[in-house]
Design a protein around this motif. Structure first.
Motif, PDB file in Angstrom:
ATOM      1  N   PRO A 194      45.742  84.223  82.349  1.00  0.00           N
ATOM      2  CA  PRO A 194      44.452  83.756  81.831  1.00  0.00           C
ATOM      3  C   PRO A 194      44.612  83.026  80.508  1.00  0.00           C
ATOM      4  N   ARG A 195      43.854  81.958  80.318  1.00  0.00           N
ATOM      5  CA  ARG A 195      44.025  81.065  79.165  1.00  0.00           C
ATOM      6  C   ARG A 195      43.168  81.497  77.981  1.00  0.00           C
ATOM      7  N   VAL A 196      43.365  82.723  77.558  1.00  0.00           N
ATOM      8  CA  VAL A 196      42.541  83.311  76.495  1.00  0.00           C
ATOM      9  C   VAL A 196      42.721  82.578  75.171  1.00  0.00           C
ATOM     10  N   THR A 197      43.961  82.318  74.783  1.00  0.00           N
ATOM     11  CA  THR A 197      44.220  81.640  73.506  1.00  0.00           C
ATOM     12  C   THR A 197      43.663  80.221  73.522  1.00  0.00           C
ATOM     13  N   ALA A 198      43.828  79.533  74.648  1.00  0.00           N
ATOM     14  CA  ALA A 198      43.304  78.173  74.765  1.00  0.00           C
ATOM     15  C   ALA A 198      41.782  78.174  74.655  1.00  0.00           C
ATOM     16  N   GLY A 199      41.133  79.134  75.303  1.00  0.00           N
ATOM     17  CA  GLY A 199      39.670  79.201  75.237  1.00  0.00           C
ATOM     18  C   GLY A 199      39.177  79.375  73.812  1.00  0.00           C
ATOM     19  N   GLN A 200      39.824  80.230  73.043  1.00  0.00           N
ATOM     20  CA  GLN A 200      39.429  80.428  71.648  1.00  0.00           C
ATOM     21  C   GLN A 200      39.649  79.162  70.831  1.00  0.00           C
ATOM     22  N   ALA A 201      40.733  78.431  71.128  1.00  0.00           N
ATOM     23  CA  ALA A 201      41.031  77.201  70.391  1.00  0.00           C
ATOM     24  C   ALA A 201      40.022  76.101  70.677  1.00  0.00           C
ATOM     25  N   LEU A 202      39.328  76.202  71.813  1.00  0.00           N
ATOM     26  CA  LEU A 202      38.373  75.161  72.209  1.00  0.00           C
ATOM     27  C   LEU A 202      37.000  75.323  71.564  1.00  0.00           C
ATOM     28  N   ARG A 203      36.771  76.442  70.863  1.00  0.00           N
ATOM     29  CA  ARG A 203      35.484  76.611  70.183  1.00  0.00           C
ATOM     30  C   ARG A 203      35.296  75.502  69.159  1.00  0.00           C
ATOM     31  N   GLY A 204      34.144  74.862  69.192  1.00  0.00           N
ATOM     32  CA  GLY A 204      33.858  73.773  68.265  1.00  0.00           C
ATOM     33  C   GLY A 204      34.407  72.433  68.720  1.00  0.00           C
ATOM     34  N   ILE A 205      35.152  72.424  69.830  1.00  0.00           N
ATOM     35  CA  ILE A 205      35.724  71.178  70.352  1.00  0.00           C
ATOM     36  C   ILE A 205      35.149  70.855  71.733  1.00  0.00           C
ATOM     37  N   ALA A 206      35.191  71.824  72.637  1.00  0.00           N
ATOM     38  CA  ALA A 206      34.666  71.604  73.985  1.00  0.00           C
ATOM     39  C   ALA A 206      33.140  71.664  73.978  1.00  0.00           C
ATOM     40  N   SER A 207      32.537  70.818  74.797  1.00  0.00           N
ATOM     41  CA  SER A 207      31.079  70.828  74.922  1.00  0.00           C
ATOM     42  C   SER A 207      30.614  71.742  76.044  1.00  0.00           C
ATOM     43  N   ALA A 208      31.491  72.013  77.017  1.00  0.00           N
ATOM     44  CA  ALA A 208      31.200  72.932  78.114  1.00  0.00           C
ATOM     45  C   ALA A 208      32.528  73.419  78.679  1.00  0.00           C
ATOM     46  N   ALA A 209      32.509  74.585  79.306  1.00  0.00           N
ATOM     47  CA  ALA A 209      33.750  75.122  79.870  1.00  0.00           C
ATOM     48  C   ALA A 209      33.438  76.108  80.983  1.00  0.00           C
ATOM     49  N   CYS A 268      38.531  74.574  83.071  1.00  0.00           N
ATOM     50  CA  CYS A 268      38.009  73.211  83.172  1.00  0.00           C
ATOM     51  C   CYS A 268      36.995  73.071  82.047  1.00  0.00           C
ATOM     52  N   PHE A 269      37.138  72.017  81.243  1.00  0.00           N
ATOM     53  CA  PHE A 269      36.240  71.876  80.102  1.00  0.00           C
ATOM     54  C   PHE A 269      36.003  70.405  79.784  1.00  0.00           C
ATOM     55  N   THR A 270      34.947  70.154  79.046  1.00  0.00           N
ATOM     56  CA  THR A 270      34.579  68.789  78.667  1.00  0.00           C
ATOM     57  C   THR A 270      34.659  68.640  77.156  1.00  0.00           C
ATOM     58  N   VAL A 271      35.065  67.459  76.723  1.00  0.00           N
ATOM     59  CA  VAL A 271      35.264  67.188  75.291  1.00  0.00           C
ATOM     60  C   VAL A 271      34.609  65.856  74.929  1.00  0.00           C
ATOM     61  N   PRO A 272      33.739  65.835  73.935  1.00  0.00           N
ATOM     62  CA  PRO A 272      33.165  64.570  73.470  1.00  0.00           C
ATOM     63  C   PRO A 272      34.249  63.662  72.898  1.00  0.00           C
ATOM     64  N   GLU A 273      34.033  62.366  72.965  1.00  0.00           N
ATOM     65  CA  GLU A 273      34.986  61.400  72.413  1.00  0.00           C
ATOM     66  C   GLU A 273      35.306  61.708  70.960  1.00  0.00           C
ATOM     67  N   LEU A 274      34.311  62.188  70.216  1.00  0.00           N
ATOM     68  CA  LEU A 274      34.481  62.500  68.796  1.00  0.00           C
ATOM     69  C   LEU A 274      35.590  63.520  68.556  1.00  0.00           C
ATOM     70  N   HIS A 275      35.763  64.462  69.508  1.00  0.00           N
ATOM     71  CA  HIS A 275      36.728  65.548  69.318  1.00  0.00           C
ATOM     72  C   HIS A 275      38.009  65.367  70.122  1.00  0.00           C
ATOM     73  N   ARG A 276      38.096  64.303  70.873  1.00  0.00           N
ATOM     74  CA  ARG A 276      39.264  64.155  71.753  1.00  0.00           C
ATOM     75  C   ARG A 276      40.571  64.096  70.954  1.00  0.00           C
ATOM     76  N   GLY A 277      40.524  63.459  69.798  1.00  0.00           N
ATOM     77  CA  GLY A 277      41.736  63.312  68.998  1.00  0.00           C
ATOM     78  C   GLY A 277      42.233  64.612  68.401  1.00  0.00           C
ATOM     79  N   THR A 278      41.389  65.638  68.316  1.00  0.00           N
ATOM     80  CA  THR A 278      41.798  66.915  67.733  1.00  0.00           C
ATOM     81  C   THR A 278      42.221  67.936  68.783  1.00  0.00           C
ATOM     82  N   LEU A 279      42.115  67.563  70.058  1.00  0.00           N
ATOM     83  CA  LEU A 279      42.374  68.526  71.127  1.00  0.00           C
ATOM     84  C   LEU A 279      43.824  69.013  71.127  1.00  0.00           C
ATOM     85  N   ASP A 280      44.769  68.080  71.070  1.00  0.00           N
ATOM     86  CA  ASP A 280      46.182  68.468  71.106  1.00  0.00           C
ATOM     87  C   ASP A 280      46.549  69.378  69.936  1.00  0.00           C
TER      88      ASP A 280
END
Length: 329
Positions: A194-209, A268-280
């Motif tokens: 399960p992608r628990v660490t990834a999910g926590q990292a997506l807070r404030g970045i992903a718009s839906a998950a 599976c999650f969605t990211v606004p263009e504004l946050h795409r550069g910070t995803l990696d």
């Protein structure tokens, strides 16, 4: 001597290794008492696994335990939550100590990895099934949900897709592969991470998950419905492993499996263009790869394309009230 419910609880379940400071009262009373961190919201999920529907009678007890807890952990991962406490309801046709010991070993290993404490539950006689209720917490107002995707957002998935179903097909004797690939596929079916660490990292970045438990096509549709949007997915961008490609007769078959395979427990999650550069950067320490597979649209439908041309594939996700059981019946 015949073992009873209280013997099993005392000798196996009460000895789980994780002991959290925020558990004021755990196993042994009518209810458990826990302390929720200040400024956090409680996150709760429940999943049931039934023999013959979610696992074969021949499956190892350790694998069954891992799968049962992993499915709940994946739900919390999709919300960006921190796992903390769980309760377990275990139904068995008889008090099989060898099976219970194997189950506890698999359960404890995954629970310890994510620091989840077993705080209560129930055991009873009946057809074999496992119900876990997992509790976690997330900073107030920061939980990820399905209802936040907007047109223009990019669609991502973690890991690779399709291998859980390929593993089940091998277990059921529907396919024949070499030993190394078989082991990989079986582990992806029973021992998903399960992608628990990834999910926590997506807070404030992903718009839906959402976590992929019913198949990418079905689960992405859940995001689209909740958000009131559509999507365009390029099937050529679906992340496919070498093991899956070697197992399937064509790339198209592998792509269809990637879209429909359930119990993958990727995100599976969605990211606004504004946050795409910070995803990696955000996912740098999560230990998981991500792949952009498409974009959210305003069309209110899910469109699959290849070489910018629409596909007319008919696909469906997992439905426990419609699909055949895992024993092939």
């Amino acid at each position: 001597m015949t073992r009873n419910e209280f013997d099993l609880i005392r000798d196996y379940f009460a000895r789980q290794p994780v002991k959290r400071r925020d558990v004021a009262l755990g196993i042994g009373d009518d209810c458990a008492l826990v302390e929720i961190p200040e400024g956090c919201q409680l996150v709760v999920t429940t999943d049931t696994l039934v023999e013959g529907t979610h696992f074969l009678p021949t499956a190892s007890a350790s694998d069954v335990a891992h799968k049962a807890l992993a499915s709940n952990l994946s739900d919390l991962a999709a919300m960006g939550a921190i796992p903390a406490w769980c309760s377990l309801a275990l139904t068995l046709p008889d008090p099989d100590e060898a099976w219970v010991a194997g189950f506890c070993q698999g359960f404890a290993a995954l629970a310890e990895h994510f620091q989840v404490q077993l705080i209560g539950g129930d055991t009873t006689r009946g057809p074999k099934s496992i119900t876990i209720t997992l509790h976690g917490h997330v900073p107030k107002g920061q939980a990820l949900t399905r209802a936040g995707a907007k047109p223009g957002d990019w669609i991502f998935v973690t890991g690779t897709l399709g291998e859980s179903q390929a593993g089940l097909d091998y277990i059921l004797g529907k396919t024949v592969v070499d030993k190394a690939r078989a082991t990989t596929l079986i582990n992806r079916h029973y021992r998903a991470q399960p992608r628990v660490t990834a999910g926590q990292a997506l807070r404030g970045i992903a718009s839906a998950a959402i976590d992929i438990s019913d198949g990418l096509h079905a689960d992405l549709t859940h995001i689209l419905t909740a958000s009131g949007v559509g999507a365009k997915v390029d099937v050529a961008q679906l992340p496919l492993s070498e093991a899956l490609l070697a197992d399937q007769t064509s790339v198209e078959q592998a792509q269809k499996l990637a879209l429909t395979s359930g119990e993958e427990y990727e995100l599976c999650f969605t990211v606004p263009e504004l946050h795409r550069g910070t995803l990696d950067t955000a996912l740098k320490h999560s230990g998981v790869s991500v792949q952009c597979i498409g974009q959210i649209t305003g069309s209110h439908r899910l469109e699959l394309v290849a070489d910018n041309q629409p596909l007319d594939w008919t696909l469906s996700g997992w439905d426990h009230f419609k699909e055949p059981s895992c024993d092939g019946s």
